[in-house]
Enzyme design. Sequence first.
Site, PDB file in Angstrom:
ATOM      1  N   HIS A 197       0.834  -1.212   0.000  1.00  0.00           N
ATOM      2  CA  HIS A 197       0.000   0.000   0.000  1.00  0.00           C
ATOM      3  C   HIS A 197       0.871   1.266   0.000  1.00  0.00           C
ATOM      4  O   HIS A 197       0.716   2.142  -0.845  1.00  0.00           O
ATOM      5  CB  HIS A 197      -0.923  -0.019   1.232  1.00  0.00           C
ATOM      6  CG  HIS A 197      -1.823   1.173   1.343  1.00  0.00           C
ATOM      7  ND1 HIS A 197      -3.145   1.145   0.961  1.00  0.00           N
ATOM      8  CD2 HIS A 197      -1.591   2.440   1.775  1.00  0.00           C
ATOM      9  CE1 HIS A 197      -3.691   2.341   1.153  1.00  0.00           C
ATOM     10  NE2 HIS A 197      -2.765   3.151   1.662  1.00  0.00           N
ATOM     11  N   GLU A 198       1.800   1.325   0.938  1.00  0.00           N
ATOM     12  CA  GLU A 198       2.642   2.527   1.037  1.00  0.00           C
ATOM     13  C   GLU A 198       3.560   2.657  -0.170  1.00  0.00           C
ATOM     14  O   GLU A 198       3.886   3.775  -0.598  1.00  0.00           O
ATOM     15  CB  GLU A 198       3.445   2.519   2.340  1.00  0.00           C
ATOM     16  CG  GLU A 198       2.609   2.482   3.623  1.00  0.00           C
ATOM     17  CD  GLU A 198       1.542   3.567   3.705  1.00  0.00           C
ATOM     18  OE1 GLU A 198       1.714   4.645   3.094  1.00  0.00           O
ATOM     19  OE2 GLU A 198       0.514   3.324   4.386  1.00  0.00           O
ATOM     20  N   HIS A 201       1.774   4.602  -2.751  1.00  0.00           N
ATOM     21  CA  HIS A 201       1.885   6.054  -2.523  1.00  0.00           C
ATOM     22  C   HIS A 201       3.262   6.566  -2.949  1.00  0.00           C
ATOM     23  O   HIS A 201       3.390   7.595  -3.627  1.00  0.00           O
ATOM     24  CB  HIS A 201       1.696   6.370  -1.033  1.00  0.00           C
ATOM     25  CG  HIS A 201       0.267   6.319  -0.573  1.00  0.00           C
ATOM     26  ND1 HIS A 201      -0.722   7.103  -1.100  1.00  0.00           N
ATOM     27  CD2 HIS A 201      -0.336   5.579   0.403  1.00  0.00           C
ATOM     28  CE1 HIS A 201      -1.871   6.861  -0.478  1.00  0.00           C
ATOM     29  NE2 HIS A 201      -1.668   5.931   0.436  1.00  0.00           N
ATOM     30  N   GLU A 227      -4.660   7.793  -3.038  1.00  0.00           N
ATOM     31  CA  GLU A 227      -5.180   6.539  -2.488  1.00  0.00           C
ATOM     32  C   GLU A 227      -5.519   5.551  -3.606  1.00  0.00           C
ATOM     33  O   GLU A 227      -5.461   4.330  -3.396  1.00  0.00           O
ATOM     34  CB  GLU A 227      -6.403   6.838  -1.608  1.00  0.00           C
ATOM     35  CG  GLU A 227      -6.801   5.724  -0.673  1.00  0.00           C
ATOM     36  CD  GLU A 227      -5.790   5.424   0.452  1.00  0.00           C
ATOM     37  OE1 GLU A 227      -4.781   6.151   0.593  1.00  0.00           O
ATOM     38  OE2 GLU A 227      -6.004   4.431   1.171  1.00  0.00           O
TER      39      GLU A 227
HETATM   40 ZN    ZN Z   1      -3.103   5.246   1.816  1.00  0.00          ZN
END
Ligand code: ZN
Length: 433
Positions: A197-198, A201, A227
């Site tokens: 997830h990170e 980003h 996101e």
């Molecule tokens: Zn996030």
Amino acid sequence: PRLGEWLASAEAPDEGGAAQLRLLRHDHERALRVPGDLATALARLTSHAQGVWAEARAADDFAAFAPVLRDVLRLKREEGAALAAGSDPYEALLDGFEPGARADDLQAMFDEMRPALVALRQRALEAPERAPLCGDFDADGQMRLARELAERFGYDFSRGRIDKAVHPFSSGGGDDARITTRISAEDPFNCLYSTIHEVGHACYEQGIDKAWHLSPVGHGVSMGVHESQSRIYENQLGRSRAFCHFLYGRMRDIFGDIGVADEDSFYATVNRLHRGHIRTEADEVQYNLHVMLRFDLERALIAGDLQVDDLEAAWNDRFATDFGYPVGRASEGVLQDVHWSVGLFGYFPTYSLGNLYAGCLHEAMRAELPGLDGDLAKGDPGAATGWLRENVQRHGGLRTPRETIARACGGKAPGAGPLLDYLEDKFGALYPA
Ligand code: ZN
């Protein structure tokens, strides 16, 4: 005031310049609309309120938080009104996180999703609950695999680093985009999927064209688009059947027998739906129900249609309706998130907007990359991350959030359809009627 004069008289030589000016004017205008004493009062109050919230949460005592939340809300309504200059205060707050987003558009998309998600959740939770992974997973092994996954998903370690922290997050941009992750001995998915997830980003920030670095265009364009990148890496790619084939093998290489009989069970375990009250621990289906609950309640708070005194009851009622079981304690209900204590009203909907954008991007990407599952099964998401870099990431803030997504999707306006189809397909198959 001189900045305002310069911004008013400046002319853009090209598309990039026009974008720089649009972003600078947007920030400058918003900063000027909020009176200095209000900005000061908000900064002072919210740093105090965060501490009060932490204590109230630890004590499961909403009444201890309510008075300071009332004060925060009063100031945020003032700020919203100042920013809105006659239009909708909530939308003006939302605009700080998702420039150009319309609250009514979000409401319409969410209202389309909510009944479908409630039905899907209901069906899944009527089935016998799948067990989570069980075991003791070596911390070094988890970290080694997390780094390997980060690299496979395109994270550039020469321009960033991964460290351990209490909460996974990403920060910085351009040539210094760092992330953190965390280790839980009994739940390696926490570490692995937080990392992916990170990485989504961070790859967005690292993927922006060098020409935009250190300029307003040189960052992700909005919270929602940001996101969308983290979510598509984590869910549509990382939790796909094809990638689970690869991950199952790698986890067995590293940890030995992980107590899961075969690949299909592994895929089902990665994507298990489970009862729970906490947003940050929710699965792909129920996560959006969490966000919609907060969106509706905070919109009503800012509009004055809901009072702080009635907030806990409103939360618990709505939770029981959408999730089918009651909230037991305030810390697993209305007190679970830090956002409102620090004045982040209008932030929550960007989480679901990100999921919705990820659905749109995934649909467009799949149409252009027919061989993607073959690559994912070998542990290689490169074609997908390359597609995202080319179509979304490299442009940074060049276009508005909505236009950024629409362009990547061949001009199609973002909507809830693709995400709903994806969720129905995936979880309909995992939890057949
Ligand atoms: Zn996030």
